[in-house]
Design a protein around this motif. Structure first.
Motif, PDB file in Angstrom:
ATOM      1  N   MET A 147      -8.250  49.751  60.226  1.00 55.94           N
ATOM      2  CA  MET A 147      -7.033  49.030  59.909  1.00 55.94           C
ATOM      3  C   MET A 147      -5.918  49.484  60.852  1.00 55.94           C
ATOM      4  O   MET A 147      -5.731  50.655  61.086  1.00 55.94           O
ATOM      5  CB  MET A 147      -6.637  49.285  58.460  1.00 55.94           C
ATOM      6  N   GLN A 148      -5.180  48.524  61.357  1.00 55.93           N
ATOM      7  CA  GLN A 148      -4.062  48.803  62.264  1.00 55.93           C
ATOM      8  C   GLN A 148      -2.850  49.299  61.471  1.00 55.93           C
ATOM      9  O   GLN A 148      -2.601  48.806  60.362  1.00 55.93           O
ATOM     10  CB  GLN A 148      -3.679  47.519  63.010  1.00 55.93           C
ATOM     11  N   PRO A 149      -2.080  50.247  62.042  1.00 53.36           N
ATOM     12  CA  PRO A 149      -0.835  50.661  61.369  1.00 53.36           C
ATOM     13  C   PRO A 149       0.152  49.494  61.339  1.00 53.36           C
ATOM     14  O   PRO A 149       0.169  48.659  62.233  1.00 53.36           O
ATOM     15  CB  PRO A 149      -0.293  51.792  62.228  1.00 53.36           C
ATOM     16  N   VAL A 150       0.942  49.460  60.309  1.00 57.71           N
ATOM     17  CA  VAL A 150       1.902  48.372  60.130  1.00 57.71           C
ATOM     18  C   VAL A 150       3.284  48.964  59.907  1.00 57.71           C
ATOM     19  O   VAL A 150       3.441  49.983  59.244  1.00 57.71           O
ATOM     20  CB  VAL A 150       1.518  47.502  58.912  1.00 57.71           C
ATOM     21  N   VAL A 151       4.296  48.307  60.459  1.00 64.07           N
ATOM     22  CA  VAL A 151       5.685  48.684  60.234  1.00 64.07           C
ATOM     23  C   VAL A 151       6.371  47.512  59.552  1.00 64.07           C
ATOM     24  O   VAL A 151       6.240  46.368  59.991  1.00 64.07           O
ATOM     25  CB  VAL A 151       6.408  49.019  61.550  1.00 64.07           C
ATOM     26  N   LEU A 152       7.082  47.790  58.486  1.00 60.96           N
ATOM     27  CA  LEU A 152       7.783  46.751  57.748  1.00 60.96           C
ATOM     28  C   LEU A 152       9.281  46.982  57.883  1.00 60.96           C
ATOM     29  O   LEU A 152       9.778  48.065  57.588  1.00 60.96           O
ATOM     30  CB  LEU A 152       7.379  46.808  56.271  1.00 60.96           C
ATOM     31  N   PHE A 153       9.998  45.992  58.362  1.00 58.83           N
ATOM     32  CA  PHE A 153      11.448  46.081  58.487  1.00 58.83           C
ATOM     33  C   PHE A 153      12.093  45.296  57.350  1.00 58.83           C
ATOM     34  O   PHE A 153      11.774  44.132  57.140  1.00 58.83           O
ATOM     35  CB  PHE A 153      11.915  45.507  59.835  1.00 58.83           C
ATOM     36  N   ASP A 154      12.998  45.943  56.650  1.00 54.25           N
ATOM     37  CA  ASP A 154      13.721  45.300  55.551  1.00 54.25           C
ATOM     38  C   ASP A 154      15.161  45.105  56.014  1.00 54.25           C
ATOM     39  O   ASP A 154      16.031  45.897  55.715  1.00 54.25           O
ATOM     40  CB  ASP A 154      13.665  46.185  54.302  1.00 54.25           C
TER      41      ASP A 154
END
Length: 85
Positions: A1-8
């Motif tokens: 699984m690829q790392p994910v970044v979530l911007f809020d």
């Protein structure tokens, strides 16, 4: 699984307005511009560049040219925003 970044960026997941308000007070206070909650509400929702220009114009703050010496003097909360201000 690829790392994910979530911007809020709109405050949907975390209410970041109190942190952002504190950062603005930290940045603008030394310039003699002491923003109240009411004043900060005037620029809520603006892009950072537009908000900075708005308060610089209102306070008649003359923006110094970007040099190595004044760029290093930014408060810690503004370090990641150099290219936007």
């Amino acid at each position: 699984m690829q790392p994910v970044v979530l911007f809020d960026l709109d405050g949907l997941l975390v209410d970041s307005e109190p942190i952002w308000d504190a950062a603005k007070r930290e940045v603008f206070g030394p310039l003699g511009l002491h923003l109240t909650k009411e004043m900060q509400a005037e620029t809520r929702g603006l892009r950072q560049r537009d908000m900075v220009a708005y308060w610089f114009d209102r306070a008649k703050v003359r923006r110094p040219p970007p040099t190595t010496s004044n760029r290093r003097s930014l408060p810690p909360c503004a370090e990641g925003c150099r290219e936007w201000c």
